[in-house]
Design a protein around this motif. Structure first.
Motif, PDB file in Angstrom:
ATOM      1  N   ALA A 162       6.551  -2.399   4.452  1.00 50.49           N
ATOM      2  CA  ALA A 162       5.427  -3.165   4.015  1.00 50.49           C
ATOM      3  C   ALA A 162       4.799  -2.561   2.898  1.00 50.49           C
ATOM      4  O   ALA A 162       4.716  -1.572   2.682  1.00 50.49           O
ATOM      5  CB  ALA A 162       4.464  -2.985   5.367  1.00 50.49           C
ATOM      6  N   PRO A 163       4.407  -3.449   1.890  1.00 52.96           N
ATOM      7  CA  PRO A 163       3.765  -2.815   0.898  1.00 52.96           C
ATOM      8  C   PRO A 163       2.388  -1.907   1.239  1.00 52.96           C
ATOM      9  O   PRO A 163       1.718  -2.568   1.989  1.00 52.96           O
ATOM     10  CB  PRO A 163       3.272  -4.170  -0.090  1.00 52.96           C
ATOM     11  N   LEU A 164       2.315  -0.979   0.399  1.00 55.10           N
ATOM     12  CA  LEU A 164       0.890  -0.144   0.646  1.00 55.10           C
ATOM     13  C   LEU A 164      -0.138  -0.712   0.428  1.00 55.10           C
ATOM     14  O   LEU A 164      -1.196  -0.583   1.193  1.00 55.10           O
ATOM     15  CB  LEU A 164       1.176   1.068  -0.371  1.00 55.10           C
ATOM     16  N   ARG A 165      -0.232  -1.862  -0.475  1.00 56.03           N
ATOM     17  CA  ARG A 165      -1.710  -2.362  -0.455  1.00 56.03           C
ATOM     18  C   ARG A 165      -1.961  -3.441   0.630  1.00 56.03           C
ATOM     19  O   ARG A 165      -3.184  -3.831   0.818  1.00 56.03           O
ATOM     20  CB  ARG A 165      -1.713  -3.021  -1.965  1.00 56.03           C
TER      21      ARG A 165
ATOM     22  N   LEU B  85       5.974   9.898  -0.835  1.00 53.08           N
ATOM     23  CA  LEU B  85       4.754   9.426  -1.220  1.00 53.08           C
ATOM     24  C   LEU B  85       4.175   8.307  -0.611  1.00 53.08           C
ATOM     25  O   LEU B  85       3.064   8.182  -0.351  1.00 53.08           O
ATOM     26  CB  LEU B  85       4.797   8.792  -2.711  1.00 53.08           C
ATOM     27  N   TYR B  86       4.930   7.343  -0.013  1.00 52.11           N
ATOM     28  CA  TYR B  86       4.517   6.198   1.027  1.00 52.11           C
ATOM     29  C   TYR B  86       3.879   6.919   2.028  1.00 52.11           C
ATOM     30  O   TYR B  86       2.614   6.429   2.503  1.00 52.11           O
ATOM     31  CB  TYR B  86       5.840   5.464   1.507  1.00 52.11           C
TER      32      TYR B  86
ATOM     33  N   ILE C 105      -5.206   1.136  -2.530  1.00 56.76           N
ATOM     34  CA  ILE C 105      -4.391   1.889  -3.296  1.00 56.76           C
ATOM     35  C   ILE C 105      -4.173   1.184  -4.647  1.00 56.76           C
ATOM     36  O   ILE C 105      -3.982  -0.236  -4.583  1.00 56.76           O
ATOM     37  CB  ILE C 105      -3.033   2.102  -2.387  1.00 56.76           C
ATOM     38  N   PRO C 106      -4.158   1.693  -5.783  1.00 59.15           N
ATOM     39  CA  PRO C 106      -4.219   0.901  -7.196  1.00 59.15           C
ATOM     40  C   PRO C 106      -2.835   0.387  -7.182  1.00 59.15           C
ATOM     41  O   PRO C 106      -1.519   0.732  -6.427  1.00 59.15           O
ATOM     42  CB  PRO C 106      -4.230   1.971  -8.015  1.00 59.15           C
ATOM     43  N   LEU C 107      -2.717  -0.913  -7.907  1.00 57.75           N
ATOM     44  CA  LEU C 107      -1.577  -1.693  -8.248  1.00 57.75           C
ATOM     45  C   LEU C 107      -0.379  -0.802  -8.988  1.00 57.75           C
ATOM     46  O   LEU C 107       0.771  -0.857  -8.232  1.00 57.75           O
ATOM     47  CB  LEU C 107      -2.093  -2.735  -9.074  1.00 57.75           C
ATOM     48  N   SER C 108      -0.847  -0.130  -9.656  1.00 59.44           N
ATOM     49  CA  SER C 108       0.226   1.003 -10.307  1.00 59.44           C
ATOM     50  C   SER C 108       0.935   1.720  -9.297  1.00 59.44           C
ATOM     51  O   SER C 108       2.252   1.905  -9.375  1.00 59.44           O
ATOM     52  CB  SER C 108      -0.236   1.750 -11.471  1.00 59.44           C
ATOM     53  N   VAL C 109       0.272   2.640  -8.416  1.00 59.69           N
ATOM     54  CA  VAL C 109       0.900   3.343  -7.544  1.00 59.69           C
ATOM     55  C   VAL C 109       1.644   2.695  -6.596  1.00 59.69           C
ATOM     56  O   VAL C 109       2.949   2.936  -6.011  1.00 59.69           O
ATOM     57  CB  VAL C 109      -0.423   3.871  -6.875  1.00 59.69           C
ATOM     58  N   ASP C 110       1.244   1.403  -6.053  1.00 55.39           N
ATOM     59  CA  ASP C 110       2.034   0.590  -5.241  1.00 55.39           C
ATOM     60  C   ASP C 110       3.305   0.170  -5.677  1.00 55.39           C
ATOM     61  O   ASP C 110       4.409   0.491  -5.339  1.00 55.39           O
ATOM     62  CB  ASP C 110       1.160  -0.735  -4.764  1.00 55.39           C
TER      63      ASP C 110
END
Length: 720
Positions: free
Chosen positions: A227-230, A199-200, A236-241
């Motif tokens: 590295a965080p997706l955001r 998914l990343y 990218i939404p917070l929930s998905v991250d």
């Protein structure tokens, strides 16, 4: 390699090759017994003689055969034919998720989450059957042409109740869970970690950990933080991250405990993308501790855990398939492994520590030797003063340091240039200037953005460190792809423009009068529908202004027959209206004795002229016995509804005979009702009757502008 046309077990006909991996080849085949297309995975001949390979190959079928789920590629059959071992699977027409990501660069959030949900649903079904996939990666996910996502390749799957330590080789290192990289216990949460990495990559277009070799990547999975997706993609939404972060936790107990839990949060993220509902547990004691085995560490160091990826079929090492043992045998093996682990004492650990220190010292000396040799090459003048002491005799070139230096060889790499948008020859020259040994493979690809001959995409990506002498794939534009122009006939102007723009075409609106198409609707396009066009082409759309007002003089119809009158009116741009019948002493039967619009009067084009037709003089009292005329109509020379591309319509058949017009057929008719037979038609005389057909109120013509199509009825005389 099997050839097209060959049969396996007198049942499966080989159609074409699909892909190839380390141990097996995959073919498209036809099952003649069930009359369906299937995929057949065939063990390569070099492994067929090895019993352990055969057992592991069969183990794959046993792992997946019990799984039946829309998001898992079904296994239909397993067998052998004269030493040819094969697995028959569901044929999925589509592309791998890896290729899909490469084509799009990165996926839209909703698209990526939707794919992840389907993968998780497939894993949920596998986990419910105590099967752990252990090699979840985009190469093992297929997206069918109808958008269905399917998990495939259970080649290294393992029964989750076997409780085994994963000391065997695992899947692709870029998607490996930390416990798999260590050689520890793997369960459902290991698959969830790999799904998190997948998914990343879908959301960012790249894997979270990249290194010079497999060992460095494996160590990053164990020790590094992605590295965080955001930080990579702000939208990218917070929930998905947070879902991805929870899936990729180093400790299994901090991840989702099941695919079902993951599916719930993924679905929530679609309806509440910015919600803070994902809870990552705090650190707790590991209830499934990793058991470190020195042999496993050696395997990580020499890279035996890892293998290369393939686009359709993963190339597995010898241990990538299940052992063909029953559960009791697996449990026995685990007990043996536990007994061996108990024998590892602290003395061995001390020895291993000492050997590690010695290895580090030797490596340091080797590196120092290389540095000195680089600064002071052989034959150069030795430096004066204290510098002489730096080059001690022990560091002079000997045969001994060589093995230490080469014990862990490094792969020579170069920074790959960006060649997208360059002509292929220029791109090739730029790559060869960096790496003369590069193997450049051109692939044709349609593109509306780049002209033919220019590079559209490249692998590897720009500015990445790439091994010298490796294969490079350049996707070269062949121009936009041609496709059939969609029909917009009878659509409104706005609908036609929208449909053309959705297909990448540029509409150009023109107006014209039409007597057949209502105002505001499309009459035709230029080029015509179904013509081959390409994205960016301009399509001229002709929109109706309604009928054009044109005045026409009415011809003189008195004394003419009905057929002559119809011909005269058609030439004048007018039509026959209502036909009445009256007796006349002055005009013979069939001649027109009256028209409701005076000859020479100007009327609008298309006006209907009503007429009265003579039936002859009134009958005298003494008439001979009345005769009856009976005929039959057969319409079998053409199917008018198919000609008009209509499934059904209101069909009226009107017969003209001797100046009279009679309706002989009126009903809702389908194309399958043809041929039409109308028996026992009563005529006015023995003369031939002329029949015209009206479809939904419009007279039937073979082509626009032609005369009305006619059929004829012959009559027999019957005395009453």
């Amino acid at each position: 390699m099997l050839k097209p046309g060959m049969f396996i077990s007198d049942r499966y006909e080989i159609i074409d090759s699909v892909g190839s991996g380390g141990m097996a080849d995959v073919y498209k085949a036809k099952d003649h017994r069930l009359n369906r297309f299937v995929a057949i995975k065939v063990l390569k001949p070099e492994y067929s003689s090895d019993k352990s390979f055969v057992n592991k190959f069969r183990g794959e079928a046993q792992s997946a055969a019990g799984l039946s789920h829309p998001n898992i590629v079904n296994v239909y059959d397993v067998g052998d034919d004269g030493g040819l071992y094969y697995i028959v699977m569901e044929l999925v027409e589509g592309i791998t998720l890896k290729r899909f990501i490469e084509r799009k660069g990165k996926l839209d959030v909703k698209e990526a989450v939707g794919i992840a949900i389907q993968i998780a649903q497939g894993l949920e079904a596998a986990h419910d059957n105590n099967i752990i996939h252990r090699d979840i990666k985009p190469q093992n996910i297929i997206i069918s042409r109808d958008g269905k996502v399917k998990v495939t390749d259970f080649g290294i799957a393992k029964a989750s109740n076997s409780n085994t330590i994963t000391s065997n080789a695992m899947g692709s290192v870029h998607y490996l869970s930390p416990e798999q990289a260590r050689g520890g216990y793997s369960d459902e949460k290991s698959d969830i970690y790999s799904l998190g990495v997948t998914l990343y990559e879908m959301l960012s277009g790249k894997v979270p950990f990249v290194g010079d070799n497999n060992v460095s990547v494996a160590l990053l999975h164990i020790q590094g933080e992605a590295a965080p997706l955001r930080e990579l993609e702000e939208d990218i939404p917070l929930s998905v991250d947070k879902i991805v972060q929870k899936c990729m936790q180093k400790k299994p107990e901090r991840r989702y405990h099941s695919a079902s839990e993951l599916i719930v949060d993924l679905k929530k993220s679609l309806t509440n993308p910015d919600g803070d509902f994902v809870q990552i547990p705090a650190f707790v004691t590991d209830d499934s501790p990793t058991i470190n085995i020195s042999d496993d560490l050696n395997k990580i160091k020499n890279g035996s855990y890892y293998n290369n990826d393939s686009d359709y079929l993963s190339a597995y090492s010898n241990n990538n398939y299940n052992n063909n043992h029953n559960n009791s045998e697996i449990i026995d093996d685990d007990e043996d492994e536990d007994e061996e682990l108990d024998t590892v004492d602290t003395k061995m650990e001390k020895i291993f520590s000492v050997l590690t220190i010695v290895a580090i010292v030797v490596l340091f000396i080797a590196i120092l030797f290389v540095v000195v040799r680089f600064i002071f090459p052989k034959g150069s003048k030795k430096p004066q003063g204290n510098q002489t002491a730096t080059v001690s005799p022990s560091l002079e070139p000997t045969e001994e340091p060589t093995p230490s230096i080469e014990a862990e060889p490094t792969v020579e790499t170069y920074q790959f240039p960006s060649v997208i948008g360059h002509k292929f020859e220029d791109a090739k020259a730029a790559i060869l200037a960096k790496d003369p040994d590069a193997v450049i493979i051109p692939q044709e690809e349609y593109s509306s953005e780049y002209e033919a001959g220019y590079v559209v995409r490249q692998y590897p990506h720009p500015n990445t460190d790439f091994p010298v002498g490796s294969e490079v794939t350049l996707y070269v534009s062949v121009g936009p792809e041609n496709f059939a122009l969609p029909s917009v006939y009878n659509m409104s102007k706005a609908e036609a423009e929208q449909k053309l723009r959705e297909n990448g075409l540029v509409p150009k609106i023109e107006s014209m009068h039409s007597n057949d198409v209502e105002e505001g609707k499309v009459i035709r396009t230029e080029p015509a529908k179904d013509s081959l066009v390409k994205e960016g082409d301009t399509i001229t759309v002709y929109v109706s202004l309604g009928p054009e007002i044109v005045l026409k003089p009415v011809p003189n119809l008195i004394g003419k027959t009905l057929r002559d009158a119809e011909s005269l009116l058609r030439e004048a741009g007018l039509r026959v209206g209502r036909v009445n019948k009256e007796s006349s002493e002055n005009y013979a039967s069939g001649q027109i004795i009256y028209q409701d619009t005076t000859a020479g009067e100007l009327v609008e084009q298309g006006t209907k002229i009503n007429i009265t037709v003579s039936t002859g003089p009134k009958a005298k009292p003494t008439q001979p016995p009345k005769k009856k005329y009976i005929g039959t109509l057969i319409i079998d020379d053409i199917n008018p509804l198919e000609h008009k591309e209509l499934a059904e319509a209101e069909v009226i058949l009107e017969m003209e005979q001797g100046g009279y017009s009679t309706e002989i057929y009126n009903k809702r008719t389908s194309a399958s009702d043809f041929p039409i037979i109308v028996p026992n038609i009563e005529g006015e005389s023995a003369s031939v009757g002329i029949v015209k057909m009206y479809i939904d109120g419009e007279v039937f013509r073979l082509n626009e502008g032609d005369q009305a199509y006619e059929w004829y009825v012959e009559f027999e005389t019957v005395e009453e």
